[in-house]
Write a protein that holds these residues in place. Sequence first.
Motif, PDB file in Angstrom:
ATOM      1  N   GLU A 127       0.821  -1.215   0.000  1.00 51.75           N
ATOM      2  CA  GLU A 127       0.000   0.000   0.000  1.00 51.75           C
ATOM      3  C   GLU A 127       0.851   1.259   0.000  1.00 51.75           C
ATOM      4  OE1 GLU A 127      -2.679  -0.150   3.288  1.00 51.75           O
ATOM      5  OE2 GLU A 127      -3.254  -2.229   2.902  1.00 51.75           O
ATOM      6  N   VAL A 128       2.160   1.079   0.179  1.00 52.59           N
ATOM      7  CA  VAL A 128       3.087   2.215   0.205  1.00 52.59           C
ATOM      8  C   VAL A 128       3.775   2.301  -1.146  1.00 52.59           C
ATOM      9  CG1 VAL A 128       5.097   3.207   1.354  1.00 52.59           C
ATOM     10  CG2 VAL A 128       3.461   1.835   2.669  1.00 52.59           C
ATOM     11  N   LYS A 129       3.756   3.489  -1.743  1.00 55.98           N
ATOM     12  CA  LYS A 129       4.324   3.642  -3.085  1.00 55.98           C
ATOM     13  C   LYS A 129       5.816   3.375  -3.101  1.00 55.98           C
ATOM     14  CE  LYS A 129       4.467   6.751  -7.071  1.00 55.98           C
ATOM     15  NZ  LYS A 129       4.064   8.077  -7.622  1.00 55.98           N
ATOM     16  N   TYR A 130       6.501   3.842  -2.073  1.00 56.21           N
ATOM     17  CA  TYR A 130       7.954   3.606  -1.997  1.00 56.21           C
ATOM     18  C   TYR A 130       8.328   3.304  -0.563  1.00 56.21           C
ATOM     19  CZ  TYR A 130      13.003   4.235  -2.183  1.00 56.21           C
ATOM     20  OH  TYR A 130      14.362   4.029  -2.089  1.00 56.21           O
ATOM     21  N   CYS A 131       9.111   2.274  -0.369  1.00 53.79           N
ATOM     22  CA  CYS A 131       9.576   1.906   0.964  1.00 53.79           C
ATOM     23  C   CYS A 131      10.969   1.322   0.835  1.00 53.79           C
ATOM     24  CB  CYS A 131       8.630   0.882   1.585  1.00 53.79           C
ATOM     25  SG  CYS A 131       9.199   0.254   3.183  1.00 53.79           S
ATOM     26  N   ASP A 132      11.905   1.815   1.639  1.00 52.82           N
ATOM     27  CA  ASP A 132      13.247   1.252   1.623  1.00 52.82           C
ATOM     28  C   ASP A 132      13.594   0.726   3.019  1.00 52.82           C
ATOM     29  OD1 ASP A 132      13.827   3.477   3.155  1.00 52.82           O
ATOM     30  OD2 ASP A 132      14.981   4.497   1.595  1.00 52.82           O
ATOM     31  N   TYR A 133      14.835   0.355   3.208  1.00 56.75           N
ATOM     32  CA  TYR A 133      15.266  -0.238   4.473  1.00 56.75           C
ATOM     33  C   TYR A 133      14.959   0.686   5.653  1.00 56.75           C
ATOM     34  CZ  TYR A 133      18.247  -2.324   8.038  1.00 56.75           C
ATOM     35  OH  TYR A 133      18.714  -2.880   9.206  1.00 56.75           O
ATOM     36  N   LEU A 134      15.304   1.953   5.516  1.00 63.03           N
ATOM     37  CA  LEU A 134      15.112   2.881   6.627  1.00 63.03           C
ATOM     38  C   LEU A 134      13.639   3.064   6.961  1.00 63.03           C
ATOM     39  CD1 LEU A 134      17.791   5.599   5.818  1.00 63.03           C
ATOM     40  CD2 LEU A 134      17.938   3.715   7.436  1.00 63.03           C
ATOM     41  N   ASP A 135      12.777   3.035   5.949  1.00 63.14           N
ATOM     42  CA  ASP A 135      11.346   3.151   6.206  1.00 63.14           C
ATOM     43  C   ASP A 135      10.817   1.971   7.023  1.00 63.14           C
ATOM     44  OD1 ASP A 135      11.024   5.531   4.718  1.00 63.14           O
ATOM     45  OD2 ASP A 135      10.899   4.397   2.852  1.00 63.14           O
ATOM     46  N   SER A 136      11.417   0.805   6.813  1.00 65.01           N
ATOM     47  CA  SER A 136      10.862  -0.412   7.401  1.00 65.01           C
ATOM     48  C   SER A 136      11.509  -0.823   8.720  1.00 65.01           C
ATOM     49  CB  SER A 136      11.000  -1.571   6.400  1.00 65.01           C
ATOM     50  OG  SER A 136      12.368  -1.884   6.180  1.00 65.01           O
ATOM     51  N   ALA A 137      12.762  -0.483   8.933  1.00 64.06           N
ATOM     52  CA  ALA A 137      13.513  -1.061  10.057  1.00 64.06           C
ATOM     53  C   ALA A 137      13.742  -0.096  11.208  1.00 64.06           C
ATOM     54  CB  ALA A 137      14.860  -1.582   9.561  1.00 64.06           C
ATOM     55  N   THR A 138      13.265   1.131  11.102  1.00 62.51           N
ATOM     56  CA  THR A 138      13.530   2.116  12.148  1.00 62.51           C
ATOM     57  C   THR A 138      12.307   2.336  13.032  1.00 62.51           C
ATOM     58  OG1 THR A 138      12.927   3.945  10.660  1.00 62.51           O
ATOM     59  CG2 THR A 138      15.252   3.333  10.765  1.00 62.51           C
ATOM     60  N   THR A 139      12.563   2.896  14.201  1.00 58.33           N
ATOM     61  CA  THR A 139      11.498   3.253  15.122  1.00 58.33           C
ATOM     62  C   THR A 139      11.675   4.721  15.505  1.00 58.33           C
ATOM     63  OG1 THR A 139      10.394   2.625  17.182  1.00 58.33           O
ATOM     64  CG2 THR A 139      12.802   2.553  17.180  1.00 58.33           C
ATOM     65  N   THR A 140      10.900   5.193  16.468  1.00 58.47           N
ATOM     66  CA  THR A 140      10.997   6.587  16.905  1.00 58.47           C
ATOM     67  C   THR A 140      11.415   6.634  18.364  1.00 58.47           C
ATOM     68  OG1 THR A 140       9.223   7.225  15.373  1.00 58.47           O
ATOM     69  CG2 THR A 140       9.785   8.790  17.115  1.00 58.47           C
ATOM     70  N   VAL A 141      12.481   7.376  18.643  1.00 57.63           N
ATOM     71  CA  VAL A 141      12.999   7.480  20.008  1.00 57.63           C
ATOM     72  C   VAL A 141      13.162   8.946  20.381  1.00 57.63           C
ATOM     73  CG1 VAL A 141      14.982   7.019  21.517  1.00 57.63           C
ATOM     74  CG2 VAL A 141      14.209   5.268  19.909  1.00 57.63           C
ATOM     75  N   GLN A 142      12.704   9.286  21.579  1.00 56.94           N
ATOM     76  CA  GLN A 142      12.993  10.598  22.156  1.00 56.94           C
ATOM     77  C   GLN A 142      14.264  10.448  22.994  1.00 56.94           C
ATOM     78  OE1 GLN A 142      11.436  13.238  21.322  1.00 56.94           O
ATOM     79  NE2 GLN A 142       9.530  12.435  20.439  1.00 56.94           N
ATOM     80  N   TYR A 143      15.374  10.965  22.462  1.00 60.80           N
ATOM     81  CA  TYR A 143      16.653  10.848  23.163  1.00 60.80           C
ATOM     82  C   TYR A 143      16.774  11.944  24.227  1.00 60.80           C
ATOM     83  CZ  TYR A 143      18.389   7.441  19.795  1.00 60.80           C
ATOM     84  OH  TYR A 143      18.574   6.317  19.040  1.00 60.80           O
ATOM     85  N   ILE A 144      17.382  11.586  25.352  1.00 59.85           N
ATOM     86  CA  ILE A 144      17.582  12.522  26.452  1.00 59.85           C
ATOM     87  C   ILE A 144      19.050  12.928  26.465  1.00 59.85           C
ATOM     88  CG2 ILE A 144      17.434  12.858  28.946  1.00 59.85           C
ATOM     89  CD1 ILE A 144      15.313  10.606  28.956  1.00 59.85           C
TER      90      ILE A 144
END
Length: 340
Positions: free
Chosen positions: A247-264
């Motif tokens: 359903e995603v027109k373009y997806c690469d490694y970074l789109d699929s393997a990363t998460t979101t972190v709030q770094y302190i």
Amino acid sequence: MTAEKEIREKLLEQAIPSDYMREFYRSIDRSFTDFELAAMLWNSRMKQEERLRAIKELSEITEDSRLREQIENRLRYESEAYRVFADNEDGKYIYTVEYEDEEWSSGFFRKLDAAVVFAKKDGERGFSIEKQIIVEDEPPTSKAGWNPILFPELQDERLEYSANPDGEAGYSADGELRYWWSDEDCLPDEIKNLVDNWSAEHFENYPLLLENPFDKGDIVTDGDEIGVIDISKKDMESVNERIRNEEVKYCDYLDSATTTVQYIGKDGRISHDHPSLLFLKKVSEEEVAPEIWTYAGIVSDMVQGKISLDFFLLEYEEKIKEGMGAQKVPLRFALVREAE
């Protein structure tokens, strides 16, 4: 254990630096194909030469002929990219030195070797060297670099001269090469056509749908840094499902393997980033110094919506004033060592 299995185990450890994540994948019996392993190695944080050695080693044992050809092409491409970066026979370029904590050039050289020798004299800071063309008459244009899958109509667009370099290399303080690249405009056609820097069919960009042990609010470490997961497991799985269903027109490694972190940060400030899951480790209260754990818990409550924004901002501003004590005690020492 066969020699090939030992090599794959070693490469997997390089590709997944987090012991926590390696143990998680073992616990769910997750195996990785050679193509997936190549993708993880290429997108790891290893120095460029280490990555190239690792994928070369994989190419020598894999039975995947497509992967073997792609790796051979990538190795040839990177070798030529460095050769082009280091070549200034015709004197059309200068090499500029910039130290990692400065935003201005600290030297200008005709020869790359001379630039490296000069920069190493500092001895304390890493540095980068850019290759800049000397403009004599008409400033050159450059390829815009749009993603051809998303913007096929813009592939012929050229950008006006903006003093962007035609190549760059990064070094440690003692001159060890960390990375390099050359602008594709500077490479021969037969070399630039060896790789496709956008195709998800190539191992460098291959989307890798990773199982995720983290949920929103989990406190994690990434090397010497500490942070809080800021995306729910449910939302991560929803993204993966969209990728699976194309359903995603373009997806690469970074789109699929990363998460979101709030770094302190060491001063208490918060900044978000998108690291690979493979770099993270979930930590408990026993593994972190009390003053850092308490603040990380407040950040965790904030991202989960358990506390009001007003309350969080009061704590945030106070921690910035205090510097969380981290200017006196770097985080890597504040984390409790397992041996202790």
